[in-house]
Enzyme design. Structure first.
Site, PDB file in Angstrom:
ATOM      1  N   ARG A 103     -21.204 -18.433  46.660  1.00  0.00           N
ATOM      2  CA  ARG A 103     -19.696 -18.306  46.077  1.00  0.00           C
ATOM      3  C   ARG A 103     -18.911 -17.535  46.877  1.00  0.00           C
ATOM      4  NH1 ARG A 103     -17.397 -19.304  40.085  1.00  0.00           N
ATOM      5  NH2 ARG A 103     -17.870 -21.222  40.790  1.00  0.00           N
ATOM      6  N   HIS A 130     -14.876 -27.016  45.875  1.00  0.00           N
ATOM      7  CA  HIS A 130     -15.867 -26.773  44.870  1.00  0.00           C
ATOM      8  C   HIS A 130     -16.426 -27.897  44.573  1.00  0.00           C
ATOM      9  CE1 HIS A 130     -17.851 -24.847  41.464  1.00  0.00           C
ATOM     10  NE2 HIS A 130     -16.767 -24.829  40.625  1.00  0.00           N
ATOM     11  N   GLN A 133     -19.030 -28.986  41.251  1.00  0.00           N
ATOM     12  CA  GLN A 133     -18.091 -29.093  40.182  1.00  0.00           C
ATOM     13  C   GLN A 133     -17.496 -30.626  40.200  1.00  0.00           C
ATOM     14  OE1 GLN A 133     -16.753 -26.976  37.546  1.00  0.00           O
ATOM     15  NE2 GLN A 133     -16.414 -29.071  36.779  1.00  0.00           N
ATOM     16  N   ASP A 225      -6.355 -27.401  36.157  1.00  0.00           N
ATOM     17  CA  ASP A 225      -7.142 -26.151  36.328  1.00  0.00           C
ATOM     18  C   ASP A 225      -6.188 -24.877  36.207  1.00  0.00           C
ATOM     19  OD1 ASP A 225      -9.211 -24.169  37.172  1.00  0.00           O
ATOM     20  OD2 ASP A 225      -8.826 -24.784  39.121  1.00  0.00           O
ATOM     21  N   CYS A 265     -12.155 -27.754  34.826  1.00  0.00           N
ATOM     22  CA  CYS A 265     -13.553 -27.363  35.167  1.00  0.00           C
ATOM     23  C   CYS A 265     -13.989 -26.147  34.387  1.00  0.00           C
ATOM     24  CB  CYS A 265     -13.369 -26.899  36.993  1.00  0.00           C
ATOM     25  SG  CYS A 265     -12.173 -25.847  37.177  1.00  0.00           S
ATOM     26  N   ARG A 293     -22.846 -29.882  34.859  1.00  0.00           N
ATOM     27  CA  ARG A 293     -22.848 -28.966  36.045  1.00  0.00           C
ATOM     28  C   ARG A 293     -24.471 -28.897  36.198  1.00  0.00           C
ATOM     29  NH1 ARG A 293     -19.268 -25.429  38.144  1.00  0.00           N
ATOM     30  NH2 ARG A 293     -20.712 -25.226  39.301  1.00  0.00           N
TER      31      ARG A 293
END
Ligand code: CP
Ligand code: NVA
Length: 308
Positions: A103, A130, A133, A225, A265, A293
């Site tokens: 990340r 991402h 996700q 988000d 998310c 996830r």
């Protein structure tokens, strides 16, 4: 499947369904108390240049459920954070590990790491994308709606890494997606142009607008988000002002289909991108989404790191 998971765009529609099917199977078996130690003796290194709750914990738990081990490597501690090159880091870690999850900020850095590593590299979030996700999101949508193709997703808010990846994922599986962001906050146009080809092949649409009411019309899935992604903290006050009118409220939710689901998310900031009535309301599936996830990533780990 390729060696790495860097972007959903480089997966085929079949790859995505294979991951989702395996994720469903691993989830059902885990709930039934059946574990598979497919990654026994394998180690995943997890490089973090940004904070994380879900990604860190779900990868670590996923590796241990698969009989392997995960190693948390903060950029504050490893030499990469002090200027050791990505090339050298990739070469050295490939001698110790069986896979790397990273990340960080730049998508190019992740691509470079993957290029020089002989082991699989998984993108755990960049400023651009991402993918892990969105695999969990697609698994969640299929659980609730029974299908993916032909649905309409609406994304309201900042055109960020989530928006870009949702566009890629929706186009791959033939889901319509309509994204409403304020002027100046639209998603990445290169991502849209690439995804457009997949959408055309699948007979679905990508729509970009500045009007949340247009985006939400007839939507099956409403997604949002944070307005302030990691690395944008200094812009917080300006962003909160610029995103006025983009909060997902119960009134706005009424303009979607009556059985629409609300997704995020996480982490969520109630009262900004969505009101608490929506986040904690009956249409919200945010915690199932977070749980997935684990299952979706276990499927990715098995596909990339399991014996071929
Ligand atoms: N959604 C997500 O990636 O959460 P974290 O930042 O907590 O990992
Ligand atoms: N857009 C958010 C997603 C966090 C999971 C960020 O990049 O901070």
């Amino acid at each position: 499947m390729n060696k790495d998971l860097l972007s959903l765009h480089t997966l085929s529609c079949e790859d995505i369904y294979e991951i989702l099917d395996l994720a469903d199977k691993l989830k059902a078996e885990h709930k039934a108390g059946i574990e598979h130690h497919i990654l026994k003796g394998k180690t995943l290194g997890m490089i973090f240049a940004k904070s994380s709750t879900r990604t860190r914990v779900s990868f670590e738990v996923g590796m241990s459920q698969l009989g392997g081990h995960a190693l948390f490597l903060s950029c504050n501690d490893i030499q990469l954070g002090r200027g050791e090159t990505i090339y050298d880091t990739a070469k050295v870690l490939s001698r110790f590990l069986d896979g790397i999850m990273i990340r960080t900020f730049s998508q190019e850095d992740v691509e470079e790491l993957a290029k020089h590593a002989s082991i699989p590299v998984i993108n755990g979030l960049t400023d651009l994308l991402h993918p892990c996700q969105v695999l969990a999101d697609l698994q969640t949508i299929r659980e609730y709606k029974g299908t993916l193709k032909g649905l309409k997703m609406c994304y309201i808010g900042d055109g960020n890494n989530m928006t870009n990846t949702l566009i890629q994922g929706a186009a791959k599986v033939g889901m319509d997606i309509s994204c409403a962001s304020p002027k100046g906050y639209t998603c990445d146009m290169n991502v849209v142009m690439e995804a457009e080809k997949d959408a055309i092949a699948m007979g679905s649409k990508i729509e970009l607008t500045t009007d949340p009411e247009i985006a939400i019309k007839d939507a099956d899935i409403i997604y949002t988000d944070t307005w302030v992604s990691m690395g944008q903290e200094e812009e917080k006050a300006k962003r909160i002002k610029d995103f006025e009118g983009f909060e997902i409220t119960p009134q706005l939710m009424k303009k979607a289909k009556s059985d629409a689901i609300f997704m995020h998310c996480l982490p969520v900031y109630r009262g900004y991108e969505a009101s608490s009535e929506v986040v904690d309301g009956p249409q919200s599936v945010i915690f199932d989404e977070a749980e997935n996830r684990l299952h979706a990533q276990k499927a990715v780990l098995v596909k990339l790191m399991g014996n071929k």
